[in-house]
Scaffold this motif. Sequence first.
Motif, PDB file in Angstrom:
ATOM      1  N   ALA B 114     -10.268   5.732   9.315  1.00 43.88           N
ATOM      2  CA  ALA B 114      -9.039   5.035   8.925  1.00 43.88           C
ATOM      3  C   ALA B 114      -9.182   3.536   9.125  1.00 43.88           C
ATOM      4  O   ALA B 114      -8.469   2.753   8.497  1.00 43.88           O
ATOM      5  N   ASN B 115     -10.122   3.155   9.987  1.00 43.09           N
ATOM      6  CA  ASN B 115     -10.300   1.750  10.321  1.00 43.09           C
ATOM      7  C   ASN B 115     -10.404   0.855   9.086  1.00 43.09           C
ATOM      8  O   ASN B 115      -9.603  -0.055   8.891  1.00 43.09           O
ATOM      9  N   TRP B 116     -11.371   1.126   8.236  1.00 43.65           N
ATOM     10  CA  TRP B 116     -11.565   0.275   7.063  1.00 43.65           C
ATOM     11  C   TRP B 116     -10.416   0.417   6.065  1.00 43.65           C
ATOM     12  O   TRP B 116     -10.016  -0.552   5.437  1.00 43.65           O
ATOM     13  N   TYR B 117      -9.908   1.646   5.915  1.00 41.42           N
ATOM     14  CA  TYR B 117      -8.819   1.839   4.947  1.00 41.42           C
ATOM     15  C   TYR B 117      -7.593   1.032   5.372  1.00 41.42           C
ATOM     16  O   TYR B 117      -6.903   0.437   4.546  1.00 41.42           O
ATOM     17  N   GLU B 118      -7.317   1.006   6.663  1.00 42.12           N
ATOM     18  CA  GLU B 118      -6.156   0.253   7.136  1.00 42.12           C
ATOM     19  C   GLU B 118      -6.378  -1.243   6.965  1.00 42.12           C
ATOM     20  O   GLU B 118      -5.462  -1.974   6.604  1.00 42.12           O
ATOM     21  N   ARG B 119      -7.622  -1.671   7.198  1.00 41.26           N
ATOM     22  CA  ARG B 119      -7.925  -3.085   6.949  1.00 41.26           C
ATOM     23  C   ARG B 119      -7.737  -3.419   5.481  1.00 41.26           C
ATOM     24  O   ARG B 119      -7.246  -4.491   5.127  1.00 41.26           O
ATOM     25  N   GLU B 120      -8.135  -2.473   4.626  1.00 36.61           N
ATOM     26  CA  GLU B 120      -8.012  -2.707   3.192  1.00 36.61           C
ATOM     27  C   GLU B 120      -6.538  -2.845   2.816  1.00 36.61           C
ATOM     28  O   GLU B 120      -6.157  -3.731   2.035  1.00 36.61           O
ATOM     29  N   ILE B 121      -5.678  -1.969   3.381  1.00 36.98           N
ATOM     30  CA  ILE B 121      -4.255  -2.034   3.059  1.00 36.98           C
ATOM     31  C   ILE B 121      -3.653  -3.337   3.580  1.00 36.98           C
ATOM     32  O   ILE B 121      -2.861  -3.985   2.902  1.00 36.98           O
ATOM     33  N   TRP B 122      -4.055  -3.740   4.783  1.00 34.30           N
ATOM     34  CA  TRP B 122      -3.585  -5.018   5.304  1.00 34.30           C
ATOM     35  C   TRP B 122      -4.018  -6.148   4.382  1.00 34.30           C
ATOM     36  O   TRP B 122      -3.227  -7.015   4.011  1.00 34.30           O
ATOM     37  N   ASP B 123      -5.250  -6.117   3.968  1.00 32.78           N
ATOM     38  CA  ASP B 123      -5.809  -7.170   3.123  1.00 32.78           C
ATOM     39  C   ASP B 123      -5.084  -7.244   1.776  1.00 32.78           C
ATOM     40  O   ASP B 123      -4.682  -8.310   1.333  1.00 32.78           O
ATOM     41  N   LEU B 124      -4.903  -6.088   1.151  1.00 32.00           N
ATOM     42  CA  LEU B 124      -4.420  -6.095  -0.224  1.00 32.00           C
ATOM     43  C   LEU B 124      -2.902  -5.988  -0.343  1.00 32.00           C
ATOM     44  O   LEU B 124      -2.329  -6.373  -1.356  1.00 32.00           O
ATOM     45  N   PHE B 125      -2.231  -5.425   0.685  1.00 30.37           N
ATOM     46  CA  PHE B 125      -0.783  -5.245   0.590  1.00 30.37           C
ATOM     47  C   PHE B 125      -0.010  -6.021   1.655  1.00 30.37           C
ATOM     48  O   PHE B 125       1.200  -6.142   1.570  1.00 30.37           O
TER      49      PHE B 125
END
Lengths: 316, 579
Positions: B114-125
């Motif tokens: 989940a680490n990278w996915y959550e970073r991705e959501i923070w980054d993009l949303f």
Amino acid sequence: MTPLPLAPIVLTPLVVLALATVLTWVERRLLGLWQDRYGPNRVGPGGMFQAVADGIKLLFKQDWVPPFADRGVFVLAPAIGMMTVLLSFAVIPLAAGGIAGGLNVGLLFILAMMGLGVYAVVLAGWASDSKYALLGGMRAAAQMISYEVFMALSLLGVVMVAGSFSLRDIVAAQSGLWFIIPQGLGFVVFLLAGIAETHRLPFDLPEGENELGAGFHTEYSGMKFGMFFIAEYAGIVLVSALATTLYLGGGNGLLLPAPVWFALKTGVIVAFFILLRAGLPRPRYDQLMGLGWKVLLPLSLLNVLATGTVMMLRAS
Amino acid sequence: MVLSASPITGLDQPGMMATQSTRDGVRTLWVTVDDLRPTLSTLKEHTPALLMLFDLTAIDERERTHRDGQPPADFTVIYHLMSLATRADEVRIKVALLGDRPTLPTISDLWPNANWYEREIWDLFGIRFENHPFLRRILTPPTWTDHPLRKDHYARATEMPPYSLTEEQERHEQDAMRFDPSAWGMQRHSDHSDFMFLNLGPNHPSVHGVFRIILQLEGERIVDAVPDIGFHHRGAEKMGERQSWHTYIPYTDRVDYLGGVMNNFPYVMAVETLAGITPPPRAQMIRVMLAELFRIASHLVFYGTMAQDVGQLSPVFYMFTDRERVFGIIEAICGFRMHPAWFRIGGVAMDLPTGWEDLIRAFVNDLPRRLDEYDAMVMRNPVFRGRTKGVGAYTTAEAVEWGVTGPGLRATGLPWDYRRQAPYACYEQLEFDIPTGANGDCYDRIAVHVEEIRQSLRIIRQCLDHMPAGPIKADHPLTTPPPRARTLHDIETLIHHFLGAAWGPVIPPGEARSCVEATKGLNCYTLVSDGGTTSYRTRIRTPSFAHLQMIPLLGRGVMIADLIAILGSIDFVMADVDR
């Protein structure tokens, strides 16, 4: 005092450099042949002048030293590499004895030069002040120093049988039987050590392009890179010539004149070097060291022991 | 809904707010922010092992009109779980978030991937995850200031003033790229020596694209590794919100650029699920055949470059020669080589050309012999074995924890293939084996890839022998473009063609996902339609993204050369990671 053999002094480096240059083209064509492709085939007949074109390109490139490098050592390193290889050729009895073919410690001289050659790689890695170059230099130091041990030990067998360090005497001692027969084990160890000394695939860890980009010469460009490059190929010729001299009877052979035999035998070993590059993957650093210290060192010692035993039995 | 019959259990708890029906039939449940962690941890406890956090993404709901029966939300975060039991079972847990800067708790302690996915959501949303160990931007540069997948963010460079870069800005950007070990909690030296921090990439022969790994080294041994991705980010998901449903197809080819039509596959299937189209059998089999040809092409590249990564120079030339023959076939059928964009909503672009059988048969008959030669040259080479056996091994449990699918999962010994577990297109009618490994090391991953080439050949041979006759496009008003012969004969179809070409087809509102067993693992497109000519949200779940996240785990304690072998054996494409 004997007069200086001027002609060989001038000719040998020229011939060696020309050979090394042509060898870059030969290698690329041979690799192409084995890899289902053409290789350089456009410049001159069969692409022969490709090496010349590459040489011209390298010569005309900007002579650039990275601002962070240790300038003096950075420039010195490729010169050392080139010089040690060329000096080694002085004692190879190419045909009529070479420059100093009669040097009674010829073999030791070559080993000494090869030992000095390590400095080229280590200093290049150090002076570049680049992490990849440093890693390459570190690998080179460890690899070449260890392999020098087995190389020297594997040659000991030949020296024992021939009873001399002079390359001319060693060739003369093979007029009956080439040393590859009684010294087969030594030949194999010598060849492996030779590959490691010239850091060619599969033992090209100091360069290891897949890991280190270009290893110790990452920061080099232009003719300074060219000198490393040419020195590597001259090194191949040297090791092959040495193998021919020590194990394959030098210029000895039927019908054909000695220089032709010498060139033929050397050529076969050079081609074998290139074939190895086409065929084998690269072992890991620790695997390479393991092979050296755990397999080759005992083997070369065994070779010395066996040679000594046989000689003793014969003598008694 | 009979919960007990499915592998995923524990869904019948009080925290559930509402269930939502989706076009793809995947169970979709809404929970509140407070119930999220209890729900997910119960699910993880209840499901006996092998519950993978398959995907984790978000939707900006603020401009969406068709949200019947869904709780009010400005943003929705979607937890897509998949059980790798004997048959694939999926569930979507959705969380409604209100406000412009919402936060919710991290689950990176439950599932490490989940680490990278959550970073991705923070980054993009711009959604924050509380207690996340390292919530930094991942796909955009660290100097970026906005969150691109928000609906109010521009989508094209032309919406911006001309770009300029002053020297000061350039310095600022470059400083931002500098690695700071302390930010990652890394020590600069141990008790007895200093560590060296080596920047492997973004330009390095063995990172297969633009990818940076920062290595903490002690000598040549890796103490820790930090992968840095995003150099290849092209906003593929954002583009999906601008392009029409039809014109987005060519963009999908370029996501896993070695996979060609394999990328079209999940996308068009998802659109077809939304539109309710069933492609005819001939189209299905053509799709499968082309996808398998691309699997071979991609695996050949993998095989060759893998050998090259451990220093073997020659195999890559032989394998690229074979791949060239695959491209010859693809070109004869599609007219393009690497990115044919050949699938259409409702079928494929054109029928197979005359003589296609002979082309494919010659190839299918010839390749096995060459594969045997490669086995002798590569797989049985002692040096090669020495470099790959026992290197970079992980277990099935670890693979599931980290979201590993595809050959990397099967190499651990789990015979799990989406084509078998949840057959799509016509895979149910085709016979093939699922190759597995035993140790989950580099060597096994390569062996699985090689055997998959043979299995793909087997599938292609069956397609060759049993290719059904009939139309190559579905008889449906949303098939785009409509069958040409009919366009020329009746005005109704001509109008559809005209509208489809001028504005693009209007796909009914709804949500659907579609997965395929792509060349590198599970590739999944989740599409949200708001009843328009473009997608409201296009989510591309790629296998490479999940696989790269494992690198620190595999890299710790090995030598640099081992890391290179591990990177090669993961089989990733940076465009597939960064999208």
